[in-house]
Structure formats: C-alpha cells, structure tokens
Design an enzyme around this catalytic site. Sequence first.
Site, PDB file in Angstrom:
ATOM      1  CB  SER A 136      -0.867  -0.008   1.260  1.00 15.79           C
ATOM      2  OG  SER A 136      -1.518   1.230   1.433  1.00 15.79           O
ATOM      3  CE1 TYR A 149      -3.983  -2.340   5.355  1.00 20.05           C
ATOM      4  CE2 TYR A 149      -3.355  -0.062   4.940  1.00 20.05           C
ATOM      5  CZ  TYR A 149      -3.738  -1.304   4.474  1.00 20.05           C
ATOM      6  OH  TYR A 149      -3.862  -1.515   3.125  1.00 20.05           O
TER       7      TYR A 149
END
Length: 263
Positions: A136, A149
């Site tokens: 990501s 995360y």
Amino acid sequence: MQLGDRNVVITGASRGIGAALARECAARGARVTVVARSAGPLADLATELGGHAVTADLADASVTAGLIARIEDEVGPIDVLINNAGIDLAGGFAELSGEDLERLIRLNVLAVSELTRQALPGMIARGGGHLVMISSLAGSGTFPGIAVYAGTKAYVTHMSEGIRLELKGLPVGLTVVEPGLVRPTDMADSVTSYAPTAACFARFNRLGLLADVDRDTLAHHAVNAIEQGKSHVRYPKRARLFPQLTNAPRRMVALCLAGVPRR
Ligand SMILES: NC(=O)c1ccc[n+]([C@@H]2O[C@H](COP(=O)([O-])OP(=O)(O)OC[C@H]3O[C@@H](n4cnc5c(N)ncnc54)[C@H](OP(=O)(O)O)[C@@H]3O)[C@@H](O)[C@H]2O)c1
C-alpha cells in the site's frame, strides 16, 4: 510470464481487490485458486472462473502451516502467488484491543511471509514463478487511524525488496503493488469510517496528492505487471513520488551490492 494455463493462487479473493485480480487472471487464461474465509462467495467465484476454492483463515498459523503443499497437491505447482489478503483496523492506536492487534499482524505480516516462504523454494527449483505482494502507499506514508496497518504494509514492502535482492539472477519475478485508496472495496469504506483518517484523505485529495483508484483498473495493471515482469505497480500516478522516495535507500543499497553474492 504469460498467464495462459498457469496456476495462480490469490489470497483474500472472496471480494474486493482479490476477486478483481482473480477475474483478471482467469480472463487471461490462468487456472485460479482463490483463498479466503467466506466459503460461499469463494465457491461462487471459483465456479464463475472455472477455478478452485480453498477456505482458510490465514490469520491462524495452524491453517497456514503446510497450506501451499496442500494447494499444490490439489491443483499442481503454483506459478504465481498473489499475497493479497489483508485487513485494516479503523480507529486510534490507544483504542485498539490486543486481540485485534494480533489478528492484524498475523494476517498482514505473518501469513504473507509464511506463504511466500512455503511457495518460493518450489518456484526456484522448477526454474520459474512470480510473487505479487499487495502492499500500500500506506507503507510509505501513514495517517492517524491506520498506524498499525501502515506498519504492516511497510513491512511487506521492505521484506519484498529484501527478497528481490535474493532473487537476482533467478527466474522468479516479484511485483510490489502500492495503491492509494481503492474503490469499491470494504476496506476503503472501513478506513474512511474513522473521521480523523477520512479527514486526512480529504486533505490529500484537495491538495491533488491523492485520488481514488478504481479496483478493476488496479487489478488490470497488477496482472499486466506479472506478464511484463514489472517490479512495481503504484497508483494513483500522482502519488508515485512517495514510494519512489522511500524506496530510494533500498535502490542505493542494491546498487552498492553489485557483484556481492546474494544466495
Ligand atoms: N482497499 C484499499 O483502499 C486498499 C489500498 C491499498 C492496499 N490495499 C490492500 O489490498 C488488499 C485487499 O484489500 P481489499 O480492499 O480488497 O479488502 P477487502 O475488500 O476488505 O477484502 C479483503 C479480503 O481479504 C480476505 N481476508 C480477510 N481476513 C482474512 C483471513 N483471516 N484469512 C483469509 N482471508 C482473509 C477477505 O475474505 P474473508 O473475509 O472471506 O476471509 C477478503 O477477500 C489488502 O492487502 C489491502 O491492505 C487495499
């Protein structure tokens, strides 16, 4: 690697980006094995694509143990492993439960490492394969509400670049995918359900530094990367500078290691 008749395993494929990746791979002639917990949607997708479904909770180490060997017993040698399954925890770090923290790290960090560890020796021994790591942009820049995360995605990216060094000269490809907010997905809805995180995305969008990424377009580019042997997929294009900057020290290290044995 052309995907026609190749065995492609996609984790986290019951919905979202994983399901889009499975459809894109199948459209190019791959035999897909889809992995996730939701048996119903998985079975439906496998039927739609003429593929194979494996119901598994990848956050459970007793489930991931020996999983690649079990899949290969059922479908044959894996040519492409797409490590896509991942979860976020919407909310402030101080409010996290220990249980959620552990579940997130088990899935986003341990399962990705463990499945790669199980799949890679076979690819090397057979003289071909490709790994796709769905990381990501959060692995390069983080916002409030996604601290853990983002930390797991930084791990995925950094580990992948280390593996890439070991793959130099070997016929196994590796693609790191680093998207911004991808829609439509449950994860995008979840991340932006926490107001401070949503406010950060809104600020970046207003500044023209981010824009939502279409799920199917991302899947198309990621699968192109497998077929074209590309090392990175970064969308939206306008945000590419962030991962390029965080990757710069790794690139410099790789250059300094020219000629040093990797394996
Ligand atoms: N959406 C975004 O904006 C975005 C942006 C950048 C990166 N990513 C990354 O893209 C990947 C896919 O995200 P997404 O947006 O498609 O999320 P999603 O729509 O929430 O889908 C997540 C997938 O992971 C599976 N999964 C969750 N827990 C699992 C477990 N314990 N064991 C096995 N499978 C599990 C889910 O299936 P079950 O619930 O059926 O198990 C589902 O198929 C993730 O790695 C995410 O970090 C997403």
